[in-house]
Design an enzyme around this catalytic site. Sequence first.
Site, short mmCIF file in Angstrom:
data_model
loop_
_atom_site.label_atom_id
_atom_site.label_comp_id
_atom_site.label_asym_id
_atom_site.label_seq_id
_atom_site.Cartn_x
_atom_site.Cartn_y
_atom_site.Cartn_z
N GLU A 117 -6.19 37.15 48.29
CA GLU A 117 -7.16 36.18 47.79
C GLU A 117 -6.49 35.21 46.81
O GLU A 117 -5.82 35.65 45.87
CB GLU A 117 -8.31 36.92 47.09
N GLN A 147 -6.37 41.40 44.36
CA GLN A 147 -6.32 40.56 43.15
C GLN A 147 -6.28 41.41 41.87
O GLN A 147 -5.48 41.16 40.97
CB GLN A 147 -7.50 39.61 43.15
N GLU A 205 -11.33 42.47 50.55
CA GLU A 205 -10.20 43.38 50.44
C GLU A 205 -9.99 44.11 51.77
O GLU A 205 -8.86 44.40 52.15
CB GLU A 205 -10.43 44.39 49.31
N ASP A 230 -8.82 47.27 41.04
CA ASP A 230 -10.20 47.80 41.01
C ASP A 230 -10.94 47.47 42.32
O ASP A 230 -11.77 48.24 42.79
CB ASP A 230 -10.98 47.19 39.86
N LEU A 233 -12.27 36.16 51.06
CA LEU A 233 -12.54 37.03 49.90
C LEU A 233 -13.02 38.39 50.41
O LEU A 233 -14.22 38.66 50.49
CB LEU A 233 -13.57 36.37 48.98
N HIS A 243 -11.62 45.37 35.71
CA HIS A 243 -10.32 44.69 35.75
C HIS A 243 -9.29 45.53 35.00
O HIS A 243 -8.35 45.00 34.43
CB HIS A 243 -10.39 43.30 35.11
#
Length: 777
Positions: A479, A532, A510, A535, A508, A577
């Site tokens: 991404e 990205q 995963e 998590d 976008l 994050h």
Amino acid sequence: MTITETARRSGVRERFSAFLAERHPFALKPALAAFDRGTEIDQALREALTTGLAIPETTPAVSAGERLQQAVEEVVEACRGFFRREEILDSLTSDEKIEMLRGMILTRALDNRLKQFFTGGEVRWGNTSFQGKGFRSLGQEAIYAAPMRLRRGPNGDVISPMIRDLGAALCMHNTPETVRMVLSAQMGKAGPPMNGKDLHIGDFQNGILPAMAPLGSPALTIAGIAMAFKLQNTQRVAVSFIGEGGTSLGEWHEAINACAARKLPAIFCVQNNQTALATPVPEQSAVRVFADKAIGYGIPAITIDGTEPEQIAAAFAWAAERARAGAGPTLIELVAMRMCGHAHHDDMLYLGKDPQASWSYPQLTEGGYADPTLYEFWSHKDPITTYAAKLEVDIERWKREAEELVEREARAVIDAQWPEPSAAREGVFTDVAPPPSAAPAGEGAGPTFDPKGKTFLEAVMLGVGDALRNDPRTFVYGEDVGGKYGNAFLLLRPLLGEFGDRIINSILSEGATIGVCIGAALAGMRPIGEIQFNDFVATGFNQLVNNAAKIHYRWGASVPMVLRMPWGGLRHAGPYHSQNTEAWFYRTPGLKIVVPSTPHDARALMASAVADPDPVLYYEHIALYRDPRIKQLLSDAPPEPIPIGKAALRRAGKDLAIISYGAYVHVGMRVAEKLAKDGIEAAVLDLRSLVPLDRPAILALAQQCNRVMIIHEDTRTGSVGESIAAIIQEEAFDWLDAPIRIIGALDTPVPYSPPLEEEFLPSEDEIEAAARELLRY
Ligand SMILES: Cc1ncc(C[n+]2csc(CCOP(=O)(O)OP(=O)(O)O)c2C)c(N)n1
């Protein structure tokens, strides 16, 4: 588009009308009028459907005219597609027609024999019969026609049959070996490709991606194969098959979206056989037809009769032409009915009575869960009898020949060996390198820290750059990695000028990021995927644990992909994050995990990960990215790769072994320095890889120091630290002078606010205090 000779053939007008009424009902009248007049259909449609009305913009910055024109062009294109399919229909040779008929016959003979295996008790394992587990395809044999005009054979197109698609697999490689492969898969005997490790069918050499039970997953592998085909510029096409129930799965949608957004050469086939396992269509979806799902992705779709082989062959040939021409994916919905249970054991429940294997459809009896009205309708549409009648051929001899062929192969499977029990332990990874030996202190540790050196972030970038420079098969997919951006940390930005066309923005998703990497790796590329923030890997979890991790074990193919995982807390970035997800994958056989802690190692481990034949998760700690304390001078040339699975002894010592990885290696080093001031010699072992784990280094250090403290940032319960402690106590208990101490974060999500995160994470002071307590034990 003028009306060709082909279009004048009998039945075309009827089919054209049906096609329009089905997909573009408002175009039916003008298109048919033009057809009847024999005039240009494109022009007629444009004139009839475009309105001169002055309408303001439809949505901000989009004029009504533009929208209308797009819609009209879509209909025009759809009509062109219809006539192209008619031309293809016209071009089907009698050999092809006979092959389709005989292929369907072989499919049914094979399905019948699988059923006999299930009920017959011919195969015995010890004192019991082994029936195997298998899925039935009665009523859906016309799927044989789908690959008819694909490129079949090695280096041709690739299909991903769903679990019941015997016919499609047989068409890709119609040989006795394929028949045996299908029978052997169900019966769990030694033999390619599964060798008893899975019950699904496949033959990747011949373009048949082995099927998977998680029904949506292979669609993403197909997206990755299509990505590879596009990057390799080979004009090959990748084809996904799924049932209508499977279209509810997110992975399938992600796959179509990923292919549509980049116009990858793919075809998506939905086989609507009226029921998922037991869930009827209206409870599965509110769509009018499953082809409508394509609208959401901006790709064309058609719905056709799934019992008509010629229509199917033409549809796939047309979709493949579009894909090869760079027009992107197409969705083909085939409507038929499953005339049997979902699997052998389910026949009884579906039909109300367990049927004998037979050439004709079984009776539906009361108590079966099949819909009686639908069953009655479809029982008149047996694809084999209808097509035989259409071709006016007698098929009795072909039925006997198919039965004989299948029987020969079934006998061979009955006589075949079971797999060696020891094979259960083998094949998790492609390479079978012996466990690495422990690295002595300082060896290969890289240069000392130097404020003039490169940051960890720059080192990761250099590692990716080395890979892109060294191997044209390498590409980056994730991404926001490409365009003018260069990833969320701008880590890749310096590489965009040189390698921009190989640093590709994913959608976008995963799941798509990982699935595309898997498929591309299978098709000969060397993808470096990026999550990205690690998590978010949770939404691609299935692709890692059920797809990437299992392929080599299931059917022996290598999946040489790297997945970069920006990782960890210490930055007050909150619960989504900051996580440490390594333990999620540590216990999944089939995934390698590296966790560099220094810039030198980051670059060297990237080289090893890219060269590795197996999927490697590359964890890069975000808090280390720009940490000025750990900069290192790095040479222009790529470093020597560090063998995956080799730990580094960062500091020698004899009083206490501190074992860690990632950011906490540096915490361990700082604690060791403090202890040294009091004359305590603590050793610090940086694992560098979690899978494979450097067991020799861990055990040697435990034996040398007699006291062990494992520290990590991850939450404590079920952590890698707990696993290492178990290994040490099992294998080095006699050397221990104290219980092993494991220090991890609180068993809570990662909290956001600075005081909360600091409370959550193990602090340097806490670790130092624990070390002193352990030394006093
Ligand atoms: C992700 C996933 N969930 C559940 C299952 C269990 N399962 C196997 S087949 C099946 C029904 C599939 O229906 P559909 O996609 O319509 O294909 P069909 O079986 O009708 O050919 C289910 C629920 C599975 N294999 N994979």
